[in-house]
Design an enzyme around this catalytic site. Structure first.
Site, PDB file in Angstrom:
ATOM      1  N   LYS A 100     -10.513  -0.992  -6.423  1.00 27.87           N
ATOM      2  CA  LYS A 100     -10.810   0.389  -6.172  1.00 27.87           C
ATOM      3  C   LYS A 100      -9.577   1.225  -6.157  1.00 27.87           C
ATOM      4  O   LYS A 100      -9.499   2.360  -6.504  1.00 27.87           O
ATOM      5  CB  LYS A 100     -11.440   0.639  -4.903  1.00 27.87           C
ATOM      6  CG  LYS A 100     -12.678  -0.116  -4.525  1.00 27.87           C
ATOM      7  CD  LYS A 100     -13.387   0.030  -3.264  1.00 27.87           C
ATOM      8  CE  LYS A 100     -14.157  -0.976  -2.644  1.00 27.87           C
ATOM      9  NZ  LYS A 100     -13.460  -2.077  -1.982  1.00 27.87           N
ATOM     10  N   LYS A 149       0.834  -1.135  -0.165  1.00 23.43           N
ATOM     11  CA  LYS A 149       0.099   0.191   0.114  1.00 23.43           C
ATOM     12  C   LYS A 149       0.939   1.293  -0.038  1.00 23.43           C
ATOM     13  O   LYS A 149       0.558   2.169  -0.867  1.00 23.43           O
ATOM     14  CB  LYS A 149      -1.081  -0.061   1.203  1.00 23.43           C
ATOM     15  CG  LYS A 149      -2.271  -0.599   0.875  1.00 23.43           C
ATOM     16  CD  LYS A 149      -3.328  -0.230   2.089  1.00 23.43           C
ATOM     17  CE  LYS A 149      -4.354  -1.116   1.836  1.00 23.43           C
ATOM     18  NZ  LYS A 149      -5.221  -1.552   3.148  1.00 23.43           N
ATOM     19  N   LYS A 164      -5.328  -6.751 -11.105  1.00 25.15           N
ATOM     20  CA  LYS A 164      -6.688  -7.147 -10.428  1.00 25.15           C
ATOM     21  C   LYS A 164      -7.507  -5.963 -10.444  1.00 25.15           C
ATOM     22  O   LYS A 164      -7.000  -4.623 -10.290  1.00 25.15           O
ATOM     23  CB  LYS A 164      -6.271  -7.371  -9.037  1.00 25.15           C
ATOM     24  CG  LYS A 164      -7.368  -7.577  -7.985  1.00 25.15           C
ATOM     25  CD  LYS A 164      -6.643  -7.722  -6.553  1.00 25.15           C
ATOM     26  CE  LYS A 164      -7.907  -7.504  -5.486  1.00 25.15           C
ATOM     27  NZ  LYS A 164      -8.049  -6.817  -4.648  1.00 25.15           N
TER      28      LYS A 164
HETATM   29  P1  ADP Z   1     -10.706  -3.514  -3.525  1.00 25.18           P
HETATM   30  O1  ADP Z   1      -9.390  -4.105  -4.005  1.00 25.18           O
HETATM   31  O2  ADP Z   1     -11.366  -2.865  -4.502  1.00 25.18           O
HETATM   32  O3  ADP Z   1     -10.216  -2.362  -2.235  1.00 25.18           O
HETATM   33  P2  ADP Z   1     -11.150  -5.105  -1.274  1.00 25.18           P
HETATM   34  O4  ADP Z   1      -9.800  -5.481  -1.116  1.00 25.18           O
HETATM   35  O5  ADP Z   1     -12.058  -4.191  -0.296  1.00 25.18           O
HETATM   36  O6  ADP Z   1     -11.343  -4.553  -2.844  1.00 25.18           O
HETATM   37  O7  ADP Z   1     -12.205  -6.321  -1.362  1.00 25.18           O
HETATM   38  C1  ADP Z   1     -13.387  -6.745  -0.934  1.00 25.18           C
HETATM   39  C2  ADP Z   1     -13.751  -8.156  -1.323  1.00 25.18           C
HETATM   40  O8  ADP Z   1     -13.942  -8.189  -2.699  1.00 25.18           O
HETATM   41  C3  ADP Z   1     -12.707  -9.436  -0.736  1.00 25.18           C
HETATM   42  O9  ADP Z   1     -13.442 -10.381  -0.542  1.00 25.18           O
HETATM   43  C4  ADP Z   1     -12.123  -9.570  -2.097  1.00 25.18           C
HETATM   44  O10 ADP Z   1     -11.386 -10.908  -2.089  1.00 25.18           O
HETATM   45  C5  ADP Z   1     -13.160  -9.341  -3.257  1.00 25.18           C
HETATM   46  N1  ADP Z   1     -12.436  -8.650  -4.425  1.00 25.18           N
HETATM   47  C6  ADP Z   1     -11.891  -7.677  -4.518  1.00 25.18           C
HETATM   48  N2  ADP Z   1     -11.269  -7.528  -5.891  1.00 25.18           N
HETATM   49  C7  ADP Z   1     -11.607  -8.602  -6.305  1.00 25.18           C
HETATM   50  C8  ADP Z   1     -11.501  -9.122  -7.814  1.00 25.18           C
HETATM   51  N3  ADP Z   1     -10.749  -8.252  -8.836  1.00 25.18           N
HETATM   52  N4  ADP Z   1     -11.952 -10.411  -8.166  1.00 25.18           N
HETATM   53  C9  ADP Z   1     -12.776 -11.168  -7.255  1.00 25.18           C
HETATM   54  N5  ADP Z   1     -12.945 -10.742  -6.033  1.00 25.18           N
HETATM   55  C10 ADP Z   1     -12.497  -9.683  -5.541  1.00 25.18           C
END
Ligand code: ADP
Length: 345
Positions: free
Chosen positions: A216, A133, A213
């Site tokens: 957000k 991060k 991936k």
């Molecule tokens: P972000 O990376 O957008 O901040 P989070 O880390 O808050 O997402 O993830 C929240 C949930 O969504 C987690 O359980 C994560 O495994 C799932 N998730 C996030 N991005 C993906 C993705 N690209 N594909 C599948 N699942 C995802």
């Protein structure tokens, strides 16, 4: 461990002959931005499947969002509401599942403070996502809160005495730290906080528009709040197989985000598309046009539910108030045990 705990789903209470209780799940998402297709496919759909079998607390962790957005908090509240709308649109049933906004339930922050006293800084400095991060978001001067992110996450889970936490394979190490913190607490003060087990969610990560991936943090998302026009605008910008420069070049679908989506959203037509792409019969522009249609068709009923939920803010408020009340009741039980175990009550 947890199988020995009174009240475990496997145990009947011999005095009351009561039914075994449901196992508890706490799982959550941050409110750093709007939720996206990856969140829906990788997390929300799984929660919806789990809510019948488990006592589910679905968190929206706004305090965690502050670890990276403390300098501009103006959108956090709106993101929280939008996430709640997505939880409901995805099919979380508020009669079964408590939708919990973290900052509305003070026990999360209380337990975090107590756990922060017993968590060695070295454990936190070693967490890979802390380094990632800082690099990705160019944070030169990390805050105490950012370092403590996993302690807050541990508090979120342990304050419900959750039995299981659904995680993707990449998140298993995060949960291990929660388990270590629980072990340390129990060693110091007595066996109060069960070590949660991971419930592995097998779902291939959805790539973002740029092939990384979808996240957000990368601004490479198709958001659940996007419109059909947004989808038609974004899909043509998606990365494809970089070696397929012309329509007739043979492609490598397994390395192509457009194909990854096709596989996820239209598995029946995927083999034909794969064969045509590999044979150089299907160009990327045409494939993207097909994909936009597929995505819009797949999302239409979701968008309709979303719009109906957004149009009834009173009901949304009631759902959130009720979720917070249920969460406060549940976490108060844990905090009572914790304060007493620490001899502070
Ligand atoms: P972000 O990376 O957008 O901040 P989070 O880390 O808050 O997402 O993830 C929240 C949930 O969504 C987690 O359980 C994560 O495994 C799932 N998730 C996030 N991005 C993906 C993705 N690209 N594909 C599948 N699942 C995802």
């Amino acid at each position: 461990m947890s199988s020995l705990r009174p009240g475990n789903p496997a145990c009947y209470n011999p005095l009351t002959m009561s039914q075994p209780r449901k196992k508890i799940i706490f799982s959550a998402m941050q409110a750093t931005g709007r939720l996206h297709l990856g969140n829906l496919e990788g997390a929300l759909r799984n929660w919806v499947r789990l809510q019948d079998e488990y006592e589910l607390y679905a968190g929206i962790v706004d305090l965690h969002s502050l670890t990276t957005t403390f300098d501009d908090t103006s959108e956090v509240l709106e993101n929280v509401r939008e996430a709640a709308i997505d939880y409901l649109a995805a099919g979380l049933d508020p009669d079964k599942t408590a939708i919990v906004i973290q900052s509305w339930v003070p026990a999360h922050a209380e337990l975090h403070t107590l756990l922060s006293m017993i968590t060695p800084v070295g454990w936190l400095e070693r967490v890979p996502t802390y380094k990632e991060k800082r690099e990705q978001l160019h944070i030169a001067n990390p805050s105490y809160g950012l370092l403590g992110y996993p302690v807050l996450m541990a508090a979120d889970i342990l304050v419900y005495r959750a039995d299981v936490v659904p995680v993707g394979r990449d998140q298993v190490p995060h949960l291990e730290l929660t388990r270590e913190i629980a072990r340390r607490f129990n060693h110091l003060y007595g066996n109060i906080l069960p070590e949660p087990q991971s419930l592995l969610t097998e779902f291939a990560l959805l790539p973002g528009l740029d092939g990384r991936k979808m996240s957000k943090s990368y601004d490479n998302c198709i958001y659940l709040s996007d419109s059909p026009d947004d989808v038609r605008r974004k899909v043509p910008d998606m990365f494809t197989d970089p070696t397929k420069l012309r329509k007739n070049d043979p492609g490598h679908p397994d390395q192509c985000p457009v194909y990854a989506y096709h596989l996820a959203y239209s598995p029946d037509t995927a083999p034909e598309v794969k064969a045509d792409c590999e044979a150089g019969k299907l160009g990327c522009v045409d494939h993207k046009r097909q994909l936009a249609d597929i995505l819009i068709e797949a999302m239409t009923s979701y968008w309709e539910r979303r719009a109906a939920i957004a149009a009834d803010p009173d009901r949304l408020d009631a759902v959130l108030q009720d979720g917070a009340r249920r969460a406060r009741d549940k976490t108060a039980e844990t905090m009572d045990l914790v304060w007493k175990a620490m001899k502070l009550r």
